[in-house]
Design a protein around this motif. Structure first.
Motif, PDB file in Angstrom:
ATOM      1  N   MET A  15      23.766  17.331 -16.260  1.00  0.00           N
ATOM      2  CA  MET A  15      24.273  16.285 -17.149  1.00  0.00           C
ATOM      3  C   MET A  15      23.343  15.075 -17.138  1.00  0.00           C
ATOM      4  SD  MET A  15      26.940  17.542 -18.509  1.00  0.00           S
ATOM      5  CE  MET A  15      25.871  18.948 -18.550  1.00  0.00           C
ATOM      6  N   PHE A  16      22.789  14.783 -15.955  1.00  0.00           N
ATOM      7  CA  PHE A  16      21.874  13.652 -15.912  1.00  0.00           C
ATOM      8  C   PHE A  16      20.629  13.929 -16.754  1.00  0.00           C
ATOM      9  CE2 PHE A  16      18.222  11.398 -14.285  1.00  0.00           C
ATOM     10  CZ  PHE A  16      18.671  10.106 -14.457  1.00  0.00           C
ATOM     11  N   VAL A  17      20.212  15.167 -16.809  1.00  0.00           N
ATOM     12  CA  VAL A  17      19.046  15.498 -17.642  1.00  0.00           C
ATOM     13  C   VAL A  17      19.331  15.172 -19.108  1.00  0.00           C
ATOM     14  CG1 VAL A  17      17.712  17.424 -18.558  1.00  0.00           C
ATOM     15  CG2 VAL A  17      17.979  17.167 -16.100  1.00  0.00           C
ATOM     16  N   VAL A  18      20.555  15.472 -19.555  1.00  0.00           N
ATOM     17  CA  VAL A  18      20.898  15.141 -20.945  1.00  0.00           C
ATOM     18  C   VAL A  18      20.795  13.627 -21.160  1.00  0.00           C
ATOM     19  CG1 VAL A  18      22.691  15.242 -22.706  1.00  0.00           C
ATOM     20  CG2 VAL A  18      22.410  17.143 -21.108  1.00  0.00           C
ATOM     21  N   GLY A  19      21.365  12.870 -20.230  1.00  0.00           N
ATOM     22  CA  GLY A  19      21.296  11.410 -20.345  1.00  0.00           C
ATOM     23  C   GLY A  19      19.868  10.908 -20.239  1.00  0.00           C
ATOM     24  N   GLY A  20      19.072  11.554 -19.392  1.00  0.00           N
ATOM     25  CA  GLY A  20      17.688  11.131 -19.231  1.00  0.00           C
ATOM     26  C   GLY A  20      16.884  11.400 -20.497  1.00  0.00           C
ATOM     27  N   LEU A  21      17.133  12.552 -21.118  1.00  0.00           N
ATOM     28  CA  LEU A  21      16.380  12.878 -22.333  1.00  0.00           C
ATOM     29  C   LEU A  21      16.753  11.945 -23.480  1.00  0.00           C
ATOM     30  CD1 LEU A  21      16.285  16.783 -22.280  1.00  0.00           C
ATOM     31  CD2 LEU A  21      14.453  15.162 -21.737  1.00  0.00           C
ATOM     32  N   TYR A  61      26.468   9.711 -20.506  1.00  0.00           N
ATOM     33  CA  TYR A  61      25.828  10.839 -19.804  1.00  0.00           C
ATOM     34  C   TYR A  61      25.154  10.362 -18.526  1.00  0.00           C
ATOM     35  CZ  TYR A  61      26.891  14.881 -22.524  1.00  0.00           C
ATOM     36  OH  TYR A  61      27.574  15.929 -23.078  1.00  0.00           O
ATOM     37  N   VAL A  62      24.597   9.156 -18.570  1.00  0.00           N
ATOM     38  CA  VAL A  62      23.973   8.660 -17.350  1.00  0.00           C
ATOM     39  C   VAL A  62      25.031   8.215 -16.342  1.00  0.00           C
ATOM     40  CG1 VAL A  62      22.418   6.930 -16.406  1.00  0.00           C
ATOM     41  CG2 VAL A  62      21.896   7.996 -18.587  1.00  0.00           C
ATOM     42  N   GLY A  93      26.010  11.263 -14.530  1.00  0.00           N
ATOM     43  CA  GLY A  93      25.225  10.949 -13.353  1.00  0.00           C
ATOM     44  C   GLY A  93      26.097  10.387 -12.245  1.00  0.00           C
ATOM     45  N   SER A  94      26.403   9.113 -12.318  1.00  0.00           N
ATOM     46  CA  SER A  94      27.082   8.458 -11.199  1.00  0.00           C
ATOM     47  C   SER A  94      28.411   9.107 -10.823  1.00  0.00           C
ATOM     48  CB  SER A  94      27.327   6.986 -11.524  1.00  0.00           C
ATOM     49  OG  SER A  94      26.124   6.377 -11.897  1.00  0.00           O
ATOM     50  N   VAL A  95      29.297   9.357 -11.780  1.00  0.00           N
ATOM     51  CA  VAL A  95      30.632   9.838 -11.413  1.00  0.00           C
ATOM     52  C   VAL A  95      30.549  11.256 -10.835  1.00  0.00           C
ATOM     53  CG1 VAL A  95      32.961  10.320 -12.214  1.00  0.00           C
ATOM     54  CG2 VAL A  95      31.738   8.361 -13.116  1.00  0.00           C
ATOM     55  N   PHE A  96      29.741  12.127 -11.449  1.00  0.00           N
ATOM     56  CA  PHE A  96      29.590  13.467 -10.877  1.00  0.00           C
ATOM     57  C   PHE A  96      28.988  13.371  -9.469  1.00  0.00           C
ATOM     58  CE2 PHE A  96      30.312  17.009 -14.008  1.00  0.00           C
ATOM     59  CZ  PHE A  96      30.926  16.239 -14.970  1.00  0.00           C
TER      60      PHE A  96
END
Ligand code: HEM
Ligand SMILES: [Cu+2]
Length: 577
Positions: free
Chosen positions: A362-368, A394-395, A399-402
């Protein structure tokens, strides 16, 4: 605990009662109590912020503004974001996990400044009550960014309380950052050089530096904004000759690094969790460690990518665009290292690991989408649309919550002495994963189609996608229920956890679960790097130093190629004696 921990069964007798519950409501200076105080308090605010999010989404379920009045809508998303950022993500990651884990991971008895630590925590409850009380006078409604001149003309009382709240929470954060910096640099056991430190500690080092450098600038901005609001100065107020753009510079000089304050500790947690459950050494220890430092430095020089449409001159936009894209390099190094760590491992798909791997994807999606909005032309197109809302969730959520959830599943046994229930954990994971993607993935489309953020009413052409998002958000709300039930039930009556239920190698697992006051009777000694899985030794290997035994310094933490054998120690094997 007065005797040396000779064998595991002794510990269980000692810790049968754990920390008395009253201790959690007291001014304790024990880093573990403070860590759990942070975690529980911030989770309560996650629920409150979540309720506000559901109100926001319910309003957006249909195109017309029929659920709450428009002004109330503004208050809801402003307070939602404020609570999620300042009262949930930052306190739980830095205050919660940082406090509980850092001293244990470096073999220290406590933080460097235990009283300062307690003060930093105890600033939060009264401040959060203050912030919530602003609902009685009309809370801040100019967005969590609080840009003037809007913030100077709407809900003045609520805005004043908001400013006071942010200053107080910032103070707490600065105190915590200072404490972590000194603790990590000065309190490590002698057998632990920096390059044998667990990666979470590296991440906390980078985070703390950001807290110390960036947060005071936010405080400055808030003080000046408060003057403009209350005594009518004109630092930022254009009607008196002030410059609102200066506010944006000061605000984002903090708030861009703030996203790294929210994500670096989560990176650190993931770097601990993946190797344990993949039974493999971490890939690229040094690359991961130094990339945290690089990210925090670069994070300080990219703030104006939030201001591409604020009249920033072209040559300057160019600089901020390139500098922002450069951050993708250290971030990418981390992501590739995690993938390489998991690659070919004997994966143990427990809840902690599932959340950990969901974090990475999921972080990759936010990063992209982050790299996309770093490009000036694209950002101009999607500015202030739902594309941004999708990206930031997504970040922050992916990211943080996951990352927080992964951390809770992983360290709950150490914190409470009890195991969490795995089937409930997996239900929680599946619902969160589905609900999260259903809520936020379609928002990218909404944004590209031009739906504005921060509006209570929208064109009916967006109705279907918004309905999908809203249903997704209800699934997300429901997903917290199995987790809450699991956490409460397991803590009270769950299966007892052994000292090291995951066969991990970092120091916190060499002390009883939950750890006694001051963590160890005798200083532990590092005999193996934190990620040397699959090497020829019996687990657990970081033994507390008994008087007669000699300290042995063994393998380095990055011995990836020696990862063979013993990968399959089952978690239950030594859990009950
Ligand atoms: C149940 C999950 C959540 C839902 C359904 C949700 C939904 C929303 C919605 C609909 C908005 C309004 C966007 C706008 O109109 O501008 C919003 C804003 C925001 N949310 Fe969430 N959110 C959730 C969780 C979180 C979490 C965990 C964070 C963590 C930090 C977060 C941070 C923010 C921020 C920073 C904003 C402000 C965006 C802006 O300034 O416009 N949200 N959220
Ligand atoms: Cu930014």
């Amino acid at each position: 605990m007065t005797t040396a921990p000779i064998n595991a069964s002794d510990h269980h007798v000692e810790v049968a009662h754990g920390t008395p519950w009253k201790e959690y409501f007291s001014f304790s200076t024990d880093h573990k109590v403070i860590g759990i105080q942070y975690l529980v308090t911030s989770f309560v605010f996650y629920l409150i912020g979540g309720v506000l999010a559901e109100l926001v989404r319910t309003e957006l379920a249909t195109p017309a503004s029929d659920f709450v009045p428009r002004e109330v809508y503004n208050e809801l998303f402003t307070m939602h974001a404020t609570i999620m950022i300042f009262l949930w993500i930052i306190p739980s990651l830095t205050g919660g996990f940082g406090n509980f884990l850092v001293p244990l991971m470096i073999g220290a008895k406590d933080m460097a400044f235990p009283k300062l630590n307690a003060i930093a925590f105890w600033i939060i409850p009264p401040t959060s009550v203050l912030l919530l009380m602003s609902f009685f006078v009309g809370p801040a409604s100019a967005g969590w960014t609080s840009y003037p001149p809007l913030s100077l003309i709407t809900n003045k009382a609520g805005e004043a309380i908001w400013i006071a709240g942010v200053i107080l929470l910032g103070t707490s954060s600065i105190m915590a950052g200072l404490n972590f910096l000194v603790t990590i640099l000065k309190m490590r056991i002698p057998s632990m050089p920096m390059n044998k430190m667990p990666l979470f500690c590296w991440a906390m080092l980078a985070t703390s530096a950001l807290q110390l450098v960036a947060t005071p600038v936010l405080t400055g901005a808030m003080v000046l904004l408060g003057f403009d609001l209350i005594i009518g100065t004109a630092f930022f107020n254009p009607t008196g000759g002030g410059d609102p753009i200066v506010y944006q510079h000061m605000f984002w000089f903090y708030s861009h690094p703030a996203v790294y304050i929210m994500i670096l500790p989560a990176f650190g947690l993931i770097s601990e969790i993946l190797p344990v459950h993949a039974r493999k050494p971490i890939f690229g220890y040094q690359a991961i460690a130094y990339s945290s430092i690089a990210i925090s430095f670069l994070g300080l020089i990219v703030w104006a990518h939030h201001m591409f449409t604020s009249g920033t001159p072209d040559w300057l936009r160019m600089f901020f665009m390139i500098a922002t894209m450069v951050i993708a390099v250290p971030t990418g190094i981390k992501v590739f290292s995690w993938v390489a760590t998991v690659w070919g491992g004997k994966l143990r798909l427990c809840s902690a690991m599932l959340f950990g791997m969901a974090f990475v994807s999921m972080f990759v999606v936010g990063g992209l989408s982050g790299v996309m909005v770093a490009a000036v032309p694209f950002d101009i197109h999607v500015h202030d649309t739902y594309f941004i809302v999708a990206h930031l969730h997504y970040v922050l959520f992916g990211g943080s919550v996951f990352g927080i959830y992964a951390g809770i599943y992983h360290w709950f046994p150490k914190m409470t002495g009890k195991m969490l229930n795995e089937p409930l954990g997996k239900i929680h994971w599946a619902l969160t994963f589905v609900g999260f993607n259903m809520t936020f993935l379609p928002m990218h489309v909404l944004g590209l189609q031009g739906m504005n953020r921060r509006v209570a009413e929208y064109d009916p052409q967006f109705a279907t996608i918004n309905m999908i998002c809203t249903i997704g958000s209800y699934i997300l709300a429901v997903s917290t229920l199995p987790f809450i039930a699991n956490a409460i039930w397991s803590w009270m009556a769950g299966e007892k956890a052994s000292d090291n239920p995951w066969e991990a190698l970092t120091l916190e697992w060499t002390t009883p679960s939950p750890p006694p006051h001051e963590n160890w009777d005798i200083e532990p000694v590092l005999v193996v790097g934190p990620y040397d899985y699959g090497m020829n030794h019996k687990l657990p290997v970081n033994i507390p130093l008994a008087k007669e035994s000699e300290p042995v310094l063994a393998a380095g933490p990055n011995s990836a190629l020696r990862a063979e054998g013993n990968p399959e120690v089952s978690p239950s094997e030594n859990s009950e004696e």
